[in-house]
Structure formats: structure tokens, C-alpha cells
Design a protein around this motif. Structure first.
Motif, PDB file in Angstrom:
ATOM      1  N   GLY A  50     -47.350  42.466 123.078  1.00 25.40           N
ATOM      2  CA  GLY A  50     -47.321  42.965 121.756  1.00 25.40           C
ATOM      3  C   GLY A  50     -47.093  41.939 120.975  1.00 25.40           C
ATOM      4  N   GLU A  51     -47.274  40.723 121.373  1.00 24.55           N
ATOM      5  CA  GLU A  51     -47.059  39.717 120.384  1.00 24.55           C
ATOM      6  C   GLU A  51     -48.389  38.987 120.030  1.00 24.55           C
ATOM      7  OE1 GLU A  51     -43.649  38.200 119.499  1.00 24.55           O
ATOM      8  OE2 GLU A  51     -43.462  40.321 120.046  1.00 24.55           O
ATOM      9  N   GLY A  52     -48.549  38.701 118.945  1.00 23.55           N
ATOM     10  CA  GLY A  52     -49.988  38.200 118.730  1.00 23.55           C
ATOM     11  C   GLY A  52     -50.723  39.050 117.999  1.00 23.55           C
ATOM     12  N   PHE A  53     -51.529  38.711 116.908  1.00 25.05           N
ATOM     13  CA  PHE A  53     -52.467  39.672 116.101  1.00 25.05           C
ATOM     14  C   PHE A  53     -53.264  40.754 116.862  1.00 25.05           C
ATOM     15  CE2 PHE A  53     -56.097  40.777 113.500  1.00 25.05           C
ATOM     16  CZ  PHE A  53     -55.568  41.637 112.378  1.00 25.05           C
ATOM     17  N   GLU A  54     -53.806  40.514 117.668  1.00 32.13           N
ATOM     18  CA  GLU A  54     -54.848  41.589 118.310  1.00 32.13           C
ATOM     19  C   GLU A  54     -53.962  42.141 119.191  1.00 32.13           C
ATOM     20  OE1 GLU A  54     -59.179  40.001 118.318  1.00 32.13           O
ATOM     21  OE2 GLU A  54     -58.062  39.154 119.473  1.00 32.13           O
ATOM     22  N   SER A  55     -53.089  41.661 120.036  1.00 33.75           N
ATOM     23  CA  SER A  55     -52.270  42.481 120.955  1.00 33.75           C
ATOM     24  C   SER A  55     -51.413  43.600 120.047  1.00 33.75           C
ATOM     25  CB  SER A  55     -51.042  41.627 121.719  1.00 33.75           C
ATOM     26  OG  SER A  55     -50.110  42.338 122.427  1.00 33.75           O
ATOM     27  N   ALA A  56     -50.849  43.050 118.837  1.00 33.14           N
ATOM     28  CA  ALA A  56     -49.911  44.014 117.967  1.00 33.14           C
ATOM     29  C   ALA A  56     -50.960  45.173 117.444  1.00 33.14           C
ATOM     30  CB  ALA A  56     -49.440  43.272 116.939  1.00 33.14           C
ATOM     31  N   LEU A  57     -52.262  44.629 117.111  1.00 29.28           N
ATOM     32  CA  LEU A  57     -53.464  45.500 116.545  1.00 29.28           C
ATOM     33  C   LEU A  57     -53.440  46.703 117.593  1.00 29.28           C
ATOM     34  CD1 LEU A  57     -55.414  46.508 114.639  1.00 29.28           C
ATOM     35  CD2 LEU A  57     -56.928  44.706 115.972  1.00 29.28           C
ATOM     36  N   ARG A  76     -51.265  40.579 109.671  1.00 30.63           N
ATOM     37  CA  ARG A  76     -52.175  39.454 109.231  1.00 30.63           C
ATOM     38  C   ARG A  76     -51.003  38.543 108.786  1.00 30.63           C
ATOM     39  NH1 ARG A  76     -56.124  43.103 106.110  1.00 30.63           N
ATOM     40  NH2 ARG A  76     -57.537  43.890 107.546  1.00 30.63           N
ATOM     41  N   THR A  77     -50.386  39.199 107.911  1.00 33.27           N
ATOM     42  CA  THR A  77     -49.188  38.235 107.295  1.00 33.27           C
ATOM     43  C   THR A  77     -48.369  37.495 108.471  1.00 33.27           C
ATOM     44  OG1 THR A  77     -49.214  39.214 105.316  1.00 33.27           O
ATOM     45  CG2 THR A  77     -47.452  37.911 105.755  1.00 33.27           C
ATOM     46  N   GLU A  78     -47.931  38.541 109.211  1.00 32.04           N
ATOM     47  CA  GLU A  78     -46.871  38.089 110.359  1.00 32.04           C
ATOM     48  C   GLU A  78     -47.630  37.087 111.305  1.00 32.04           C
ATOM     49  OE1 GLU A  78     -44.198  39.917 113.772  1.00 32.04           O
ATOM     50  OE2 GLU A  78     -45.359  41.456 112.563  1.00 32.04           O
ATOM     51  N   TRP A  79     -48.847  37.387 111.921  1.00 32.23           N
ATOM     52  CA  TRP A  79     -49.455  36.594 112.734  1.00 32.23           C
ATOM     53  C   TRP A  79     -50.293  35.638 112.460  1.00 32.23           C
ATOM     54  CZ3 TRP A  79     -46.452  36.892 116.983  1.00 32.23           C
ATOM     55  CH2 TRP A  79     -45.857  38.053 117.141  1.00 32.23           C
ATOM     56  N   TRP A  88     -53.983  35.275 118.374  1.00 31.84           N
ATOM     57  CA  TRP A  88     -54.258  36.517 118.725  1.00 31.84           C
ATOM     58  C   TRP A  88     -53.528  37.014 119.800  1.00 31.84           C
ATOM     59  CZ3 TRP A  88     -57.586  37.039 114.838  1.00 31.84           C
ATOM     60  CH2 TRP A  88     -58.092  35.851 114.495  1.00 31.84           C
ATOM     61  N   TYR A  89     -53.072  36.249 120.646  1.00 34.27           N
ATOM     62  CA  TYR A  89     -52.246  36.804 121.845  1.00 34.27           C
ATOM     63  C   TYR A  89     -51.202  35.637 121.915  1.00 34.27           C
ATOM     64  CZ  TYR A  89     -55.803  40.233 122.893  1.00 34.27           C
ATOM     65  OH  TYR A  89     -56.558  41.280 122.524  1.00 34.27           O
ATOM     66  N   VAL A  90     -49.909  36.116 122.069  1.00 37.20           N
ATOM     67  CA  VAL A  90     -48.729  35.185 122.633  1.00 37.20           C
ATOM     68  C   VAL A  90     -48.349  35.413 123.799  1.00 37.20           C
ATOM     69  CG1 VAL A  90     -46.400  34.210 121.713  1.00 37.20           C
ATOM     70  CG2 VAL A  90     -48.188  34.823 120.028  1.00 37.20           C
ATOM     71  N   GLY A  91     -48.440  34.771 124.850  1.00 35.03           N
ATOM     72  CA  GLY A  91     -48.207  35.220 126.161  1.00 35.03           C
ATOM     73  C   GLY A  91     -49.526  36.067 126.652  1.00 35.03           C
ATOM     74  N   GLU A  92     -48.894  36.852 127.689  1.00 34.92           N
ATOM     75  CA  GLU A  92     -49.982  37.943 128.336  1.00 34.92           C
ATOM     76  C   GLU A  92     -50.290  39.131 127.031  1.00 34.92           C
ATOM     77  OE1 GLU A  92     -51.344  37.720 130.984  1.00 34.92           O
ATOM     78  OE2 GLU A  92     -50.339  36.003 131.195  1.00 34.92           O
ATOM     79  N   PRO A  93     -51.729  39.540 127.105  1.00 31.41           N
ATOM     80  CA  PRO A  93     -51.893  40.511 126.185  1.00 31.41           C
ATOM     81  C   PRO A  93     -51.162  41.695 126.197  1.00 31.41           C
ATOM     82  CG  PRO A  93     -53.830  39.728 127.537  1.00 31.41           C
ATOM     83  CD  PRO A  93     -52.627  39.061 127.935  1.00 31.41           C
ATOM     84  N   SER A  94     -50.435  42.132 126.980  1.00 35.97           N
ATOM     85  CA  SER A  94     -49.570  43.031 127.016  1.00 35.97           C
ATOM     86  C   SER A  94     -48.265  42.853 126.524  1.00 35.97           C
ATOM     87  CB  SER A  94     -49.318  43.668 128.298  1.00 35.97           C
ATOM     88  OG  SER A  94     -48.580  42.504 129.261  1.00 35.97           O
TER      89      SER A  94
END
Length: 289
Positions: free
Chosen positions: A77-84, A276-279, A69-75
Motif C-alpha cells: 500500500g506504499e508507493g504511488f501505484e500500490s496506493a492507487l 501524486r503529491t504524497e508519492w 511506484w512501489y515501496v517494498g512489496e506491491p501489497s
């Protein structure tokens, strides 16, 4: 640098307990948002027209970040929900720098109390009970329950439900995985509840249990990042209404219709499918039979 496995495993224990609390057994999963998105006009759905906590800023709530959902800090932009979140913000006309993140507990997200955020993104299942306390956007993900086994062990080659008959299956206590596992196997397996998904994954790695059932998207991350000596073999057949995740807003928020409209647009133009496909990387996980 990615944390070592012991440290990350500890993080998964606490994070997964929150994540699977978010994905608790629905009291009746919602069809979509608490407020229909067709109530939003284009003029209202702009930074100037939206009544956000801080004018010109979209404040987003999230709890402890963990993959996928989050890769690193939420800010980041990496991870499904951060990017969303950044994709939704862009649809609403907010620049990346206009998105401000705030750390909240899961209880703050789903409680009826006044929110310290405009919108929250933290794997929150849409249920009728929660819709009495908060607003939800249109759903951005339909979740499935995945089955994870150890790379080494008597069930490592399992490819069907029958291959796991007689096995000890871990689930997270009082969560969706329990009911769906019971429906899939009945009395043909021994089901062992754990307080947190990380506890179950640790038991799987040590050979205490034969398989673990959990949200397939988190399961893929768990087996590739946190517990690389395991792998996902498939998903369980769905039971009842599908579980859907939505962004959370304060009850009666004037932003709900616009946020739902943004999510709907991202679904229609293929952006959500790409994210979804990416993360999540669970598109090719088969359903077990």
C-alpha cells in the motif's frame, strides 16, 4: 531497512529498463481508456457484479517493485501505484484483503495473450499500438521528462536549457527521452543513449556524462533514493501528445468500464492529486526554458 546504494543501484538498472520500456515513445497516446467509462452501471461495478478471475477477489499484476511506484512489496500500500490500486479497489467495493497480487513481466502486461490478472499497474503508457492488444483504464498520470545533474560538477548549477549547451546528455535508447531531448537541444548537446536508466545514472554519478533525461517521477526517486549525489533541475518542454499512464486489462475485459469509472472518480474527488503529491513529489519541478 533500505538497501545500500550499490545493491539498489543494480536493482534500478533492471527495474528502470522495464519502467522506461513501459514509457516508450507513443505511436499516438490514447485520450483515455480503450472502453469508455460511461458504459458501466453502479450495479455492475461491485465485487458481486464484476467477472473477476476469482469471484470476490481483484487480482492485480505488477513486475519488480521500485520507488516511487512501489515501496517494498506491491501489497504494502506504499508507493504511488500500490496506493492507487487499493484506492481503485475500494471504489469498486473490494476490501484490502480481497486484493491479490501476482508477479508478471512487462511483456505479459502488454501482449495480446490471456492475462493472469484482472488489472495490471506498472507504469504502462497508453498507445494506439498497445490498445490493439489490451484494454486501458482512463489515464491516472501524465508523465514528463526530467533532467538530472550531479551535485558536484561543471553543470551542477544549471537552471535552463542554455546552461546545458555543449553538455553530454544521457537518455534511454529508443525511448521518449531521446526524442524529447533532441527536440529541446537539437545539435547543441551530445546525446548518449543507454540501454537502461540505471546505466545512465551510474555514468552521471561517475562524471562520464553531464546530465540524464528520464521520467521525472522516477528521476526524483532516483536522485533521492538510489543516487543521492544527483538532483533534478527541471523538466523538458513537452513534444506532441502527452504521455499518459493507464491500468491494463485483457482486451475486451468486462471490467474495463468499471475500472475506468473508478479512476475517473478518484481524479474528480482529488484522491489522485493527493497520491501524486504524497508519492511522486514532482509537483514543484519547473519546466526548463
Amino acid at each position: 531497512m533500505r538497501n545500500s546504494r550499490p545493491a539498489v543501484a543494480v536493482a534500478l538498472v533492471s527495474a528502470a529498463s522495464l519502467a522506461l520500456a513501459a514509457c516508450s515513445t507513443p505511436d499516438g497516446a490514447g485520450d483515455a481508456a480503450s472502453t469508455p467509462s460511461d458504459g458501466a452501471s453502479a450495479a455492475d461495478c461491485t465485487p458481486e457484479g464484476l467477472q473477476t478471475l476469482t469471484a470476490g477477489t481483484l487480482t492485480v499484476g505488477a513486475s519488480d517493485p521500485f520507488e516511487p511506484w512501489y515501496v517494498g512489496e506491491p501489497s504494502s500500500g506504499e508507493g504511488f501505484e500500490s496506493a492507487l490500486v487499493y484506492a481503485v479497489a475500494e471504489e469498486l467495493g473490494f476490501a484490502e484483503d480481497d486484493v491479490e497480487w501476482t508477479t508478471v513481466t512487462f511483456e505479459q502486461i502488454v501482449s495480446p495473450a490471456v492475462k493472469p490478472f484482472d488489472v495490471a499497474a506498472y507504469q504502462t503508457t497508453i498507445t494506439d499500438e498497445r490498445k490493439a492488444a489490451v484494454d486501458f483504464s482512463s489515464p491516472y498520470l501524465t508523465s514528463r521528462q526530467g533532467v538530472i545533474v550531479a551535485d558536484e560538477g561543471p553543470r551542477s548549477d544549471a537552471t535552463s536549457l542554455a546552461d546545458l549547451e555543449g553538455a553530454t546528455i544521457g537518455v534511454t535508447a529508443s525511448q521518449t527521452s531521446l526524442a524529447i531531448a533532441e527536440a529541446a537541444w537539437g545539435d547543441d548537446v551530445e546525446i548518449t543513449p543507454f540501454n537502461a536508466a540505471g546505466d545512465g545514472m551510474t555514468a552521471l554519478s561517475s562524471g562520464t556524462i553531464d546530465a540524464m533525461v528520464m521520467d521525472v517521477d522516477q528521476g526524483v526517486a532516483a536522485s533521492t533514493v538510489y543516487f543521492p549525489d544527483t538532483h533534478v533541475i527541471g523538466t523538458l518542454p513537452p513534444v506532441g501528445e502527452p504521455e499518459q499512464l493507464g491500468l491494463v486489462l485483457d482486451k475486451g475485459s468486462s471490467l474495463t468500464a468499471c475500472v475506468s469509472a473508478a479512476v475517473d472518480t478518484l481524479e474528480e474527488n482529488g484522491t489522485l492529486a493527493e497520491l501524486r503529491t504524497e508519492w511522486l513529489k514532482s509537483d514543484d519541478v519547473p519546466e526548463l526554458s
